[in-house]
Design a protein around this motif. Structure first.
Motif, short mmCIF file in Angstrom:
data_model
loop_
_atom_site.label_atom_id
_atom_site.label_comp_id
_atom_site.label_asym_id
_atom_site.label_seq_id
_atom_site.Cartn_x
_atom_site.Cartn_y
_atom_site.Cartn_z
N ILE A 43 38.34 89.02 56.76
CA ILE A 43 37.18 88.82 57.63
C ILE A 43 35.91 89.29 56.95
O ILE A 43 35.79 90.46 56.60
N PRO A 44 34.95 88.38 56.72
CA PRO A 44 33.71 88.83 56.09
C PRO A 44 32.91 89.66 57.09
O PRO A 44 32.75 89.27 58.23
N GLN A 45 32.49 90.82 56.63
CA GLN A 45 31.76 91.71 57.54
C GLN A 45 30.45 92.15 56.93
O GLN A 45 30.40 92.48 55.75
N VAL A 46 29.44 92.19 57.77
CA VAL A 46 28.13 92.65 57.33
C VAL A 46 28.25 94.09 56.84
O VAL A 46 28.84 94.94 57.52
N GLY A 47 27.73 94.36 55.66
CA GLY A 47 27.73 95.73 55.15
C GLY A 47 28.96 96.08 54.34
O GLY A 47 29.03 97.16 53.77
N VAL A 48 29.94 95.17 54.30
CA VAL A 48 31.16 95.47 53.54
C VAL A 48 31.25 94.52 52.36
O VAL A 48 31.12 93.30 52.52
N VAL A 83 40.85 82.30 58.70
CA VAL A 83 40.17 83.32 57.87
C VAL A 83 40.75 83.51 56.49
O VAL A 83 40.02 83.71 55.54
N GLY A 133 28.75 87.50 58.77
CA GLY A 133 29.60 88.08 57.73
C GLY A 133 29.61 87.20 56.49
O GLY A 133 29.55 87.68 55.36
N TRP A 164 26.34 87.55 54.70
CA TRP A 164 26.29 88.81 53.95
C TRP A 164 26.99 88.67 52.60
O TRP A 164 26.53 89.16 51.58
N GLU A 165 28.12 87.99 52.63
CA GLU A 165 28.92 87.92 51.43
C GLU A 165 28.39 86.94 50.39
O GLU A 165 28.62 87.12 49.20
#
Ligand SMILES: Nc1ncnc2c1ncn2[C@@H]1O[C@H](COP(=O)(O)OP(=O)(O)OP(=O)(O)O)[C@@H](O)[C@H]1O
Ligand SMILES: [Mg+2]
Lengths: 327, 329
Positions: free
Chosen positions: B265-270, A188, A216, A219-220
């Motif tokens: 850690i890529p997180q949805v919504g962040v 990560v 995730g 999203w990014e």
């Protein structure tokens, strides 16, 4: 937005010992100029096969592209002559793979491979190509780039190799970059470095097709998202819209089953059952056995992809004429 | 639950464990150095407790598990199960411990013998330990399959006929057959897709309730670990840098490495904006940096960090951190 790449009704099958396997069926998606489209879905749903079809990289046999059109600008990638395809490959469209060792030759020094790639597409003297290669290694954050030109791929760490791949994919300033799980094999903290790098290096007019199973990452990185399930596109929507108002019950369930870093701990939401086998897909909707909103029609007919305004869903709930209100 | 956990005795106690691998060179295979895969780890797991072990690839998680199972020879330190050190156990104690300690591996495709049917795979240990006779095999197997949510039509099928998630369920059935007290799960759900992963994670949690199991849950995926574990230990280059209650480790990490790990850690919504992006790569465990091992990548490192090694220190109840600047940061 001008469309750069448009895949229409793509179907790819493989002949295997166990029978004919449907890898991709009726897939349609499009990428605008400068846009980042995420392609997401579970293992085996057809993401890589879709991406590889764009450059006709499907091994044949056993694979065959059965139908479809892939327009890049105004040309159909599936019918252009091999010579034209070679010119586009690497120059106008480049690919970053999950495992950089599949794309880098283990026997040649990194510098040599970069110079070769430049000279394949541009008529420049070797010294210019070398200067450009060193410059790009520096840009992607490789320390002592001039020295690193002399390294063989195995002498670099996984994160470094992925940086070299990114340099190679970007240095010819392609119009479209296809990145197939570019960070899945990385830790990560290294993934965070590589994602930052892709964001920073990508020019505004460059389009990116980013394949991943990690919501995730989607999203990014992405502006729009296409979700695949069992070889088909089940939904396409703008990023925030997809997470706020998923149209397809699979998308909704998938989003809910992701373990999160905040909120309640303990039991996770699940999607019961499993993905049907690509060797024998059932008739009707492929998600219906796992869908809590399924009704009779879902078993009888395969829902088409209802499309409007760059948004699409393969679900009868999105049919404007679906009269019987489902439970 | 946490109260009961806190007062129960240690099931597994690891003290200053070192597992090193020799690097040999030259015609005489002289040992020229050691890969210090596990380099001074101490931890405890209590009855019914789930301890998460996280860290990036190569930090020593699997070596720690293999050391507990006796698969990698240890350099120094001790491992005790129910108060008795492994190296002092006599054969019947070892035999009993092997019943109480089971393992589930990452790869559901290679950890099951492809030539054995499901009934043989999951009841083998029961037969070997003489707990059931051949006549009871089917009844025992059906009960186990029921526990892991598989139907009895699976009994006489082979592993290749199952999906990844189903194979992992078979692995779970095999692990719980002897009603163990502790199961080591080494990346047990990492190879599975999210929707299937969630099913197996829930199954592991249900079984924990039902049989009062303890888990050492090794994973690189902090979001899964957070859902499953009571406490989390964070490993970097062979050492623990932080250990504490799961919620604290994730929502208020104290060690700079744990902070970077969580924020990566890529997180949805962040939004990724506030992210701590570490520079450089993990150094080689064959020549770890002196002083605090994380100093080469730490934004807060001082000269002193390069010189003195850091031990775990209490920062809150049941929460320890190995960083000399922990109070300032
Ligand atoms: N060379 C091949 N021969 C036979 N079947 C293949 C071949 N390549 C892909 N397939 C099959 O095509 C289907 C789609 O595969 P694909 O690699 O596109 O999935 P994916 O979505 O990229 O999955 P992952 O997330 O695991 O990378 C799968 O059922 C796969 O087994
Ligand atoms: Mg793929």
């Amino acid at each position: 937005m001008d469309t750069l790449l448009e895949i229409e009704d793509l179907t790819v099958r493989f002949d295997t010992d166990e029978g004919t396997l449907t890898a991709v069926e009726g897939v349609s998606l499009s990428i605008g100029k400068g846009e980042t489209l995420g392609l997401v879905g579970e293992s085996g749903c057809g993401k890589s096969v879709t991406a590889m079809s764009i450059l006709r990289l499907i091994p044949s046999p056993p694979g065959r592209i059965e139908s479809g059109r892939i327009h890049f600008h105004d040309r159909d990638m599936l019918t252009i002559p091999d010579q034209d395809l070679r010119e586009i490959r690497g120059k106008s469209i480049s690919i970053i793979f999950q495992e950089p060792m599949t794309a880098l030759s283990p026997l040649k020094r990194v510098g040599h491979q970069l110079i070769e790639a430049i000279q394949l597409h541009e008529d420049v003297p070797k010294s210019d190509a070398a200067r450009r290669a060193v410059e790009w290694l520096g840009k992607v954050g490789i320390p002592d780039p001039a020295q690193r030109m002399q390294s063989y791929p195995f002498q670099l760490s996984g994160g470094m190799r992925q940086r070299v791949m990114i340099a190679m994919a970007l240095m010819l300033e392609p119009e479209l970059i296809i990145a197939d799980e570019p960070t899945t094999a990385l830790d990560v903290t290294v993934q965070a470095q590589v994602l930052e790098l892709i964001k920073a290096m990508k020019r505004d007019e460059t389009s990116l097709l980013l394949i991943t199973h990690d919501m995730g990452v989607i999203w990014e990185m992405c502006e729009r998202v296409t979700v695949m399930y069992a070889s088909q596109v089940v939904e396409t929507a703008a990023l925030r819209d997809l997470f706020a108002r998923p149209r397809h019950p699979y998308t909704e369930a998938l989003i809910r089953s992701i373990p999160k870093l905040t909120g309640a701990r303990g039991e996770l939401e699940t999607i019961d059952g499993q993905v049907p086998s690509p060797l024998a897909y059932p008739g009707g909707c492929r998600f219906r056995d796992r869908c809590c909103k399924a009704f009779e029609r879902c078993e009888l007919e395969m829902p088409p992809l209802y499309e409007a305004d760059r948004v699409a869903a393969r679900c009868f709930l999105s049919d404007p004429n679906q009269s019987v209100p489902p439970i | 639950m946490s109260n009961a956990v806190a007062t129960s005795p240690a099931l597994l106690k690891i003290t200053d464990l070192k597992t090193w691998f020799p690097i040999r060179r030259g015609v005489f295979s002289r040992t020229v150095a050691h890969v210090r895969a596990v380099d001074g780890v101490s931890l405890e797991i209590r009855e019914g407790e789930t301890l998460g072990l996280v860290g990036e690839s190569g930090c020593g998680k699997t070596t720690l598990a293999r050391s507990i199972l006796g698969l990698d020879p240890i350099q120094s330190g001790s491992i005790a199960f129910e108060g008795q050190a492994l190296h002092t156990m006599r054969s019947e104690d070892l035999r009993r411990m092997r019943r109480d300690l089971q393992v589930i591996f990452q790869d559901p495709f290679s950890s099951l013998n492809p030539r054995m049917t499901v009934i043989d795979i999951i009841t083998e240990a029961l037969i070997v330990h003489g707990l059931i006779g051949n006549a009871d095999r089917e009844t025992a197997a059906i009960e186990l399959l029921n526990d892991v949510g598989l139907g009895h039509d699976s009994l006489h099928r082979y592993p290749h006929e199952f999906s990844g998630g189903q194979r992992q369920r078979i692995g779970v059935a095999r692990a719980i057959a002897l009603k163990p007290k502790l199961i080591l799960c080494d990346e047990a759900v990492s190879a599975l897709d999210v929707s299937v992963q969630a099913q197996v994670v829930n199954l592991l949690m249900d079984l924990r309730e039902k049989y009062n199991l303890a888990y050492l849950f090794i994973s690189h995926d902090l979001s899964v670990v957070r859902h499953v574990c009571d406490r989390i230990a964070v490993m970097y280059l062979g050492e623990l840098v932080e250990i504490g209650p799961a919620e604290a480790i994730i929502s208020a990490p104290r060690h700079p490495y744990t902070r970077a790990l969580v924020s990566a850690i890529p997180q949805v919504g962040v939004e990724g904006k506030g992210r701590i992006v570490l520079t450089g790569d993990v150094p080689s465990p064959a020549s770890p940096p002196p002083g605090c091992r994380f100093h080469t990548r730490c934004a807060h490192a001082l000269d002193a960090c390069r010189q003195s090694e850091q031990a775990l220190k209490d920062v809150a109840r049941a929460h320890q951190v190995a960083c000399m600047r922990v109070d300032e940061l």
